[in-house]
Motif scaffolding. Structure first.
Motif, mmCIF file in Angstrom:
data_model
loop_
_atom_site.group_PDB
_atom_site.id
_atom_site.type_symbol
_atom_site.label_atom_id
_atom_site.label_comp_id
_atom_site.label_asym_id
_atom_site.label_seq_id
_atom_site.Cartn_x
_atom_site.Cartn_y
_atom_site.Cartn_z
ATOM 1 N N LYS A 48 2.305 1.531 -3.680
ATOM 2 C CA LYS A 48 2.328 1.529 -5.147
ATOM 3 C C LYS A 48 1.982 0.138 -5.697
ATOM 4 N N THR A 49 2.623 -0.869 -5.179
ATOM 5 C CA THR A 49 2.426 -2.237 -5.668
ATOM 6 C C THR A 49 1.013 -2.730 -5.415
ATOM 7 N N THR A 76 -2.145 -3.429 7.976
ATOM 8 C CA THR A 76 -3.263 -4.019 7.232
ATOM 9 C C THR A 76 -2.931 -4.074 5.742
ATOM 10 N N ARG A 77 -2.335 -2.999 5.233
ATOM 11 C CA ARG A 77 -1.937 -3.013 3.825
ATOM 12 C C ARG A 77 -0.983 -4.159 3.550
ATOM 13 N N LEU A 78 -0.045 -4.347 4.457
ATOM 14 C CA LEU A 78 0.986 -5.357 4.253
ATOM 15 C C LEU A 78 0.463 -6.768 4.480
ATOM 16 N N ALA A 82 -1.828 -6.769 0.628
ATOM 17 C CA ALA A 82 -0.725 -7.228 -0.229
ATOM 18 C C ALA A 82 -0.952 -8.662 -0.725
ATOM 19 N N PRO A 83 -1.355 -9.602 0.133
ATOM 20 C CA PRO A 83 -1.625 -10.948 -0.384
ATOM 21 C C PRO A 83 -2.769 -10.985 -1.401
ATOM 22 N N VAL A 84 -3.802 -10.174 -1.190
ATOM 23 C CA VAL A 84 -4.906 -10.114 -2.158
ATOM 24 C C VAL A 84 -4.393 -9.575 -3.485
#
Length: 112
Positions: A48-49, A76-78, A82-84
């Protein structure tokens, strides 16, 4: 009919609350479910975030492609998306990452 992703059936908060209730019940039969609900809560929150944030930064087609491409690749998402999306770097040597890795290992042992 399209199926609804399981992470969309309940909010991350609801999933985490379910995990807490199952764990605090003290019933060992519910511990597996508690672990799965807790990890699903994390996955739902990150999904979601990350993708809501990326929608405001990237072309919608690219966001959709990234979401589909990483559907089964939470790490990969994390660690990358997530940083992007958030501007907060992920340190894989941090205590937080080590706790995530341990929880993922526990989840995998429970499932397999």
């Amino acid at each position: 009919m399209d199926s609804v992703p399981s992470a969309d059936l309940h909010s991350p908060d609801e999933l985490l609350e379910n995990a807490r209730l199952m764990y605090e019940s003290g019933d060992p039969k519910l511990f597996r479910g508690a672990i799965l609900e807790a990890i699903t809560s994390l996955e739902a929150y990150v999904r979601k975030t990350v993708f809501q944030s990326l929608e405001g930064k990237l072309d919608p087609l690219l966001v959709e492609w990234l979401e589909n491409r990483t559907k089964s690749d939470f790490e990969t998402r994390l660690s990358i998306l997530a940083p992007v999306a958030t501007g907060i770097p992920v340190d894989k040597k941090s205590e937080l990452w080590k706790k995530y890795a341990r929880s993922k290992d526990i989840r995998n042992r429970v499932v397999h």
